[in-house]
Design an enzyme around this catalytic site. Structure first.
Site, PDB file in Angstrom:
ATOM      1  N   HIS A 189     -51.214 -51.225  17.196  1.00 43.96           N
ATOM      2  CA  HIS A 189     -52.321 -50.790  17.938  1.00 43.96           C
ATOM      3  C   HIS A 189     -53.286 -50.074  17.214  1.00 43.96           C
ATOM      4  O   HIS A 189     -54.396 -49.905  17.717  1.00 43.96           O
ATOM      5  CB  HIS A 189     -51.931 -50.471  19.598  1.00 43.96           C
ATOM      6  CG  HIS A 189     -51.479 -49.302  19.655  1.00 43.96           C
ATOM      7  ND1 HIS A 189     -50.034 -48.858  19.843  1.00 43.96           N
ATOM      8  CD2 HIS A 189     -52.017 -47.898  19.764  1.00 43.96           C
ATOM      9  CE1 HIS A 189     -50.040 -47.672  19.928  1.00 43.96           C
ATOM     10  NE2 HIS A 189     -51.119 -46.916  19.967  1.00 43.96           N
ATOM     11  N   ASP A 215     -44.992 -53.580  17.671  1.00 46.54           N
ATOM     12  CA  ASP A 215     -46.041 -52.568  17.753  1.00 46.54           C
ATOM     13  C   ASP A 215     -45.852 -51.666  16.473  1.00 46.54           C
ATOM     14  O   ASP A 215     -45.937 -50.532  16.422  1.00 46.54           O
ATOM     15  CB  ASP A 215     -46.049 -51.503  18.924  1.00 46.54           C
ATOM     16  CG  ASP A 215     -47.284 -51.018  18.893  1.00 46.54           C
ATOM     17  OD1 ASP A 215     -48.447 -51.423  18.338  1.00 46.54           O
ATOM     18  OD2 ASP A 215     -47.450 -49.826  19.800  1.00 46.54           O
ATOM     19  N   SER A 274     -49.981 -41.788  18.195  1.00 39.06           N
ATOM     20  CA  SER A 274     -49.404 -43.145  18.098  1.00 39.06           C
ATOM     21  C   SER A 274     -49.231 -43.387  16.485  1.00 39.06           C
ATOM     22  O   SER A 274     -50.400 -43.088  15.632  1.00 39.06           O
ATOM     23  CB  SER A 274     -50.488 -44.270  18.337  1.00 39.06           C
ATOM     24  OG  SER A 274     -50.476 -44.090  19.754  1.00 39.06           O
TER      25      SER A 274
END
Length: 411
Positions: free
Chosen positions: A145, A178, A257
């Protein structure tokens, strides 16, 4: 932190014992033990003793003054008879001293050159994320992402801890886990080693490194709060991810992230990927850390990264059934057969060969109870293609145990 000397507000402080120390700082609008400011009102004296009390106080004050004067003269003579020594020179600050080998400070110094900030743009969107070097020849692991907006011809720039910026290309990405790998044209990069996440224990100390809110080279610490936590994240354009995550209370915020979650030796046990949101919080507004962060285990990250580097794609383990997502009871229910549509049990797939029927209820995998369809998917995705698993199914009120070998599929 617990202070055994704390008392309830309003209690009288105990008599002083030993050297006097300033009271510890307290939370709130006033310090602990605060009293109304201003002169204290005199306490009325009992009838018939006021005059004698005043005389006694005056006499006592005179005697006290004389004693103090004598002591002052003696101390002054003593000081005058001695040579005053200068203060010793200042010592080096503790921050300049070498950090203990397994301290957070020492670890940060070792790992920061391997952690990068990713600046991504594409399709009218832009953002920042984190990543870390997994191979000396320029391969960097991050979240899908983080780089998804650049997949349609956008740009990815990698910034190292020394400020150097290099363009990067997306090698491969996988929405289900992810994870993504990008590459820069540079050799001899410092690499972070991937540890065995299967050996992680609840309570182990951890450190998270990344660029929360674009603040590169940020280091936070905490512990492993839970392992094997089923987490399903739904992204708008990035797809849905199913993670058998490591939970931590180390502060993780937007921008962390793709950064590493490290053990106390500086090895990667997870890839930071998600944080919990307070129920009712707006999805449009990004929230910060509430002590519930989640990381993709390093065992899964290693398998996926190797596949992405080799082929640009990652294979996901499957059992070959369609689950009834409308079922609300405990367990994961295989969709019942309908007149139209494909068979909910894939012919020739692992489940069909093991004897699973449409409408069966899967209640456990490898002895662990399953509470929902998402939990079953997460548990299966935690395995590798070719692994053997044992499922417990319930049919017509009777439980059966079946064994199957997981097949693979790429998105």
């Amino acid at each position: 932190m617990t202070d055994q000397g704390w008392r309830r507000p309003g209690d009288a402080p105990p008599p002083p014992q030993g050297p006097a120390y300033p009271p510890p700082p307290q939370y709130g609008s006033a310090p602990y033990g605060a009293r109304p400011s201003g002169p204290r009102a005199p306490t009325p004296a009992p009838a018939g003793v006021g005059q004698g009390l005043v005389i006694g106080l005056v006499v006592g004050a005179v005697v006290l003054a004389l004693v103090a004067g004598l002591l002052g003269g003696a101390v002054g003579a003593l000081v005058a008879s001695r040579r005053v020594e200068p203060l010793p020179p200042p010592t080096a600050s503790s921050s300049s001293a070498p950090a203990p080998p397994r301290s957070v400070a020492a670890m940060a110094a070792r790992v920061l050159p391997s952690v990068v900030t990713l600046r991504v743009s594409g399709g009218g969107e832009a953002g920042t994320g984190s990543g870390f070097v997994i191979r000396q020849d320029g391969y960097i692991l991050t979240n899908n992402h983080v780089v998804a907006v650049a997949s349609g011809g956008g740009q990815v720039t990698v910034e190292f801890s020394n400020g150097q910026r290099l363009p990067a290309r997306v090698v491969g990405r996988d929405a289900s886990y992810d994870l993504a790998v990008v590459k820069v044209a540079r050799d001899s990069l410092p690499v972070l080693r991937l540890a065995r996440s299967a050996q992680v224990r609840v309570g182990d100390p951890v450190v998270a490194v990344g660029a929360p809110l674009g603040l590169e080279s940020t280091v936070t610490s905490g512990i492993v709060s839970a392992v094997d936590r089923p987490v399903s994240t739904a992204g708008e354009a990035q797809g849905r991810s199913f993670l058998n995550a490591i939970q931590t209370d180390a502060a993780i915020n937007p921008g962390n992230s793709g950064g590493p979650l490290l053990d106390d030796s500086g090895e990667v046990i997870g890839v930071n990927t998600a944080i919990a949101r307070i129920p009712g919080a707006s999805r449009s507004g990004q929230s910060g850390s509430i002590g519930l962060g989640f990381a993709i285990p390093s065992d899964q990250a290693r398998r996926t990264a190797e596949q992405l580097i080799a082929t640009g794609h990652a294979a996901h383990p499957i059992i070959g059934v369609t689950l009834d997502l409308g079922y609300s009871g405990p367990g994961a229910k295989v969709l019942a057969r309908t007149r139209k549509g494909p068979d909910p049990v894939v012919p020739g797939g692992p489940a069909a060969r093991a004897g699973i029927h449409p409408g069966d209820l899967i209640v456990a995998i490898d002895g662990e109870r399953i509470r929902s369809a998402e939990e079953l998917i997460v548990a299966i995705r935690a395995h590798a293609v070719g692994d053997t698993v044992k499922l417990t199914i319930r049919r017509d009120g009777t439980e059966h145990r079946v064994t199957m070998k997981l097949a693979g599929r790429s998105d």
